[in-house]
Scaffold this motif. Structure first.
Motif, PDB file in Angstrom:
ATOM      1  N   ALA A  28     -12.440 103.733  83.878  1.00 29.80           N
ATOM      2  CA  ALA A  28     -11.727 102.499  84.205  1.00 29.80           C
ATOM      3  C   ALA A  28     -12.036 102.057  85.624  1.00 29.80           C
ATOM      4  O   ALA A  28     -12.175 102.893  86.527  1.00 29.80           O
ATOM      5  N   PRO A  29     -12.155 100.751  85.857  1.00 32.46           N
ATOM      6  CA  PRO A  29     -12.307 100.253  87.236  1.00 32.46           C
ATOM      7  C   PRO A  29     -11.091 100.636  88.074  1.00 32.46           C
ATOM      8  O   PRO A  29      -9.986 100.778  87.555  1.00 32.46           O
ATOM      9  N   LYS A  30     -11.294 100.742  89.366  1.00 37.03           N
ATOM     10  CA  LYS A  30     -10.199 101.137  90.261  1.00 37.03           C
ATOM     11  C   LYS A  30      -9.417  99.926  90.780  1.00 37.03           C
ATOM     12  O   LYS A  30      -8.271 100.049  91.205  1.00 37.03           O
ATOM     13  N   THR A  31     -10.046  98.743  90.742  1.00 40.33           N
ATOM     14  CA  THR A  31      -9.391  97.549  91.256  1.00 40.33           C
ATOM     15  C   THR A  31      -9.647  96.371  90.319  1.00 40.33           C
ATOM     16  O   THR A  31     -10.566  96.395  89.491  1.00 40.33           O
ATOM     17  N   GLU A  32      -8.845  95.336  90.498  1.00 37.59           N
ATOM     18  CA  GLU A  32      -9.058  94.105  89.727  1.00 37.59           C
ATOM     19  C   GLU A  32     -10.428  93.516  90.030  1.00 37.59           C
ATOM     20  O   GLU A  32     -11.126  93.026  89.138  1.00 37.59           O
ATOM     21  N   GLU A  33     -10.827  93.571  91.295  1.00 35.46           N
ATOM     22  CA  GLU A  33     -12.122  93.017  91.695  1.00 35.46           C
ATOM     23  C   GLU A  33     -13.266  93.747  91.000  1.00 35.46           C
ATOM     24  O   GLU A  33     -14.244  93.118  90.540  1.00 35.46           O
ATOM     25  N   GLU A  34     -13.132  95.071  90.884  1.00 35.58           N
ATOM     26  CA  GLU A  34     -14.168  95.855  90.203  1.00 35.58           C
ATOM     27  C   GLU A  34     -14.206  95.509  88.718  1.00 35.58           C
ATOM     28  O   GLU A  34     -15.281  95.407  88.117  1.00 35.58           O
ATOM     29  N   PHE A  35     -13.045  95.331  88.094  1.00 40.91           N
ATOM     30  CA  PHE A  35     -12.975  94.955  86.687  1.00 40.91           C
ATOM     31  C   PHE A  35     -13.704  93.622  86.465  1.00 40.91           C
ATOM     32  O   PHE A  35     -14.572  93.503  85.578  1.00 40.91           O
ATOM     33  N   CYS A  36     -13.359  92.634  87.260  1.00 43.78           N
ATOM     34  CA  CYS A  36     -13.928  91.305  87.072  1.00 43.78           C
ATOM     35  C   CYS A  36     -15.429  91.288  87.344  1.00 43.78           C
ATOM     36  O   CYS A  36     -16.195  90.620  86.639  1.00 43.78           O
ATOM     37  N   ALA A  37     -15.865  92.038  88.331  1.00 41.78           N
ATOM     38  CA  ALA A  37     -17.291  92.101  88.642  1.00 41.78           C
ATOM     39  C   ALA A  37     -18.057  92.743  87.496  1.00 41.78           C
ATOM     40  O   ALA A  37     -19.167  92.297  87.134  1.00 41.78           O
ATOM     41  N   ARG A  38     -17.474  93.786  86.918  1.00 38.88           N
ATOM     42  CA  ARG A  38     -18.137  94.450  85.783  1.00 38.88           C
ATOM     43  C   ARG A  38     -18.224  93.512  84.585  1.00 38.88           C
ATOM     44  O   ARG A  38     -19.275  93.402  83.934  1.00 38.88           O
ATOM     45  N   PHE A  39     -17.121  92.835  84.273  1.00 32.68           N
ATOM     46  CA  PHE A  39     -17.129  91.878  83.150  1.00 32.68           C
ATOM     47  C   PHE A  39     -18.193  90.806  83.365  1.00 32.68           C
ATOM     48  O   PHE A  39     -18.965  90.482  82.458  1.00 32.68           O
ATOM     49  N   LYS A  40     -18.245  90.258  84.560  1.00 30.06           N
ATOM     50  CA  LYS A  40     -19.195  89.178  84.860  1.00 30.06           C
ATOM     51  C   LYS A  40     -20.628  89.652  84.698  1.00 30.06           C
ATOM     52  O   LYS A  40     -21.458  88.983  84.051  1.00 30.06           O
ATOM     53  N   ALA A  41     -20.948  90.814  85.241  1.00 28.38           N
ATOM     54  CA  ALA A  41     -22.327  91.302  85.192  1.00 28.38           C
ATOM     55  C   ALA A  41     -22.743  91.665  83.771  1.00 28.38           C
ATOM     56  O   ALA A  41     -23.869  91.352  83.346  1.00 28.38           O
TER      57      ALA A  41
END
Length: 570
Positions: A502-515
């Motif tokens: 799991a991503p550690k932050t919201e920013e990491e989640f969104c960056a992963r989804f985008k990429a």
């Protein structure tokens, strides 16, 4: 729950359950039914089909495992009984009385006034019985017996757990009635069913109607759009069928995001049916969807159709609409309706909103290496295709998902031949994600849950050169549809199940989804994606919404990512 419904005299799910074939004379039988749990499967020996009452109570159309049923017992129960008293008038007996069941899992047997009527096998599709000859004027007793042997390996069960508890991506079971039960009152000569064939090139709609006791009668067909009559015709019924071709004055195309629907009125003597249709043309080129002559990039989301309080059954029609709207808010233009046959009202809302979907069966739990799998799957799948044929939102069929490596290939080949014979107007995928059979699928797809965007994109790059890649257990293919990806875990609890770290932050989640998503949107070989998934389901926490339908992050972010122009779209 039971007391609340009865005290307020409410009927749960009161709307007409079949919008594409609607009659005025009908009666909703949802609400409180008498009920009996039959874990010993001894009810027949005890002649419960002759009973005047049963000891328990249940709220239909909610399964016994759900809170909304008033029972909430999630343990295995391989047999149960339903009883309802109904009043029938002399005028209603002048024609035919049809008892309809939206869906009941799994084998359903019916008695009326202690007399056996018939049975239906299959837990996911609608069925009906003509009960006229078993009825009396005045009071009557309807009794259903339902058996559900999920762990047998001989019946489709989808994501229903084969253990006592839910685990991984297997969830609470559904036993018995889980869609609306209703009576229809039709004349002796009536329309039993019909198929609609939109002919965009020639600006016409073709109607093929099955009619009962109607040879020599006239079927009237009238179409309209936005209140304006667009065309009408009359044809004679012969050998139980009527075939009508209606030219349309104006052509209004059904498109993604704009579900332009024509109204349709069928009249056969005293039988009148209100319906609708969409004018659209589906083709496939190089593994891409061509809709009305334009290449469309499918931005799909995996939708499993589970609800916290109703399990398989949405608590209201409003919630069916809301799930589509939640998906649209995130930027998706459709869904894979996953491991479940969705109810007709959901498909109706997809039709009117221009929301594309793939129809799928619930093959998990069925061992398709066995010969018994044929009889446990083929008849119901045939009924699924026949029931949902007229929905313009369905752009393809995919009866199987992630089939086992020792599958019977002849079963898969026969299923493809059967489906294409029943419906040659849509796209077809033989078995989503893993083990395809050469020559039977229109679109080659792949499931890939790599969480590292760089590795994800790198693995798919050879496809741009026309090369094959390893899609599963040494199976080489050139997929154009990544029909499951993402599945990014996000939950307040560390116990939730999902894919990868799991991503550690919201920013990491969104960056992963985008990429991950952009690796598909901009790949020259990819024409469709499907993100896992719309909502969490019980312990599975890879939804963009929680199980109680709260957005985990701002939907606008995902909408902006998905709305970028893809390489493969006009």
């Amino acid at each position: 729950m039971t007391d609340m419904l009865q005290n307020n005299k409410q009927i749960p799910r009161p709307e007409y359950p079949r919008p594409q074939m609607q009659r005025e004379k009908w009666e909703n039988l949802n609400g409180e039914w008498e009920y009996a749990t039959d874990r010993a499967i001894s009810g027949k020996e005890r002649e419960l089909y002759k009973a005047d009452s049963l000891s328990e109570r249940i709220i239909v159309p909610f399964c016994r495992e759900s809170v909304l049923s008033g029972i909430g017992d999630v343990d295995f129960c391989e047999c149960c009984w339903y009883l309802k008293k109904i009043d029938i008038s002399r005028n209603q007996l002048a024609g035919r009385v049809i008892l309809n069941v939206g869906a009941c899992d799994y084998k359903t047997e019916l008695w009326v006034n202690g007399s056996y009527v018939g049975n239906h096998i299959g837990g996911y599709v609608s069925f009906a019985f003509d009960i006229t000859d078993k009825l009396n004027e005045g009071g009557n007793t309807v009794v259903f017996r339902v058996t559900d042997r999920l762990r047998s390996g001989n019946q489709p069960g989808g994501k229903q757990s084969n253990r006592y508890e839910s685990y991984g991506c297997s969830y609470t079971r559904t036993t018995g009635m889980w869609q609306t039960v209703w009576l229809e009152f039709v004349p002796n000569a009536y329309i039993k069913n019909f198929r609609l064939y939109p002919d965009v090139d020639n600006k016409r709609i073709i109607v093929d109607a099955e009619c009962i006791n109607a040879d020599g009668m006239t079927l009237e067909v009238q179409t309209a759009f936005d209140g304006k009559v667009e065309g009408k015709t009359e044809v004679k019924v012969g050998v139980g069928r009527a075939y009508a071709v209606v030219d349309l004055e104006d052509l209004h195309l059904w498109e993604i995001g704009n579900g332009r629907l024509y109204d349709l009125l069928l009249t056969l003597g005293d039988d009148k049916i209100s319906s609708y249709f969409g004018m659209r043309k589906i083709e496939c080129k190089d593994g891409a969807l061509i809709l009305n002559g334009k290449k469309v990039f499918q931005r799909l989301v995996l939708d499993q159709g589970f609800y916290p309080d109703g399990i398989y059954t949405a608590p209201s029609d409003k919630e069916l609409v809301a799930d589509i709207e939640r998906s649209l808010a995130m930027g998706f233009n459709g869904a894979r309706l996953h491991q479940k046959v969705f109810e007709p009202r959901f498909l109706y809302h997809c039709d009117r909103l221009g929301y594309i979907v793939w129809g799928e069966h619930a093959n998990w739990g069925l061992d398709i290496s066995r010969h018994e799998a044929w009889q446990g799957f083929i008849p119901e799948w045939t009924e699924v295709v026949e029931r949902d044929f007229n929905h313009p939102a369905i752009i393809g069929w995919c009866p199987l998902n992630e089939t086992q490596s020792n599958q019977n290939p002849e079963f898969v080949r026969y299923l493809a031949k059967l489906t294409k014979t029943l419906d040659n107007t849509r796209l077809y995928i033989d078995a989503s994600g893993w083990t395809h059979i050469d020559g039977v699928t229109d679109i080659m797809d792949m499931h890939w849950y790599e969480q590292n965007p760089e590795k994800f994109a790198e693995r798919l790059k050879p496809l741009e050169k026309g090369e094959s890649i390893d899609i599963h257990r040494g199976c080489k293919a050139s997929p154009t549809f990544i029909s499951e990806y993402g599945g990014i875990r996000w939950s307040d609890s560390e116990k939730g199940w999902g894919y990868g770290e799991a991503p550690k932050t919201e920013e990491e989640f969104c960056a992963r989804f985008k990429a991950l998503t952009e690796a598909l949107l901009f790949n020259k070989a990819i024409s469709a994606l499907c993100y896992t998934q719309l909502t969490d389901v019980e312990q599975e926490v890879n939804g963009l919404y929680t199980y109680d339908r709260k957005a985990k992050f701002d939907p606008k972010f995902f909408h902006d990512v998905l709305s970028q122009k893809a390489y493969n779209e006009d």
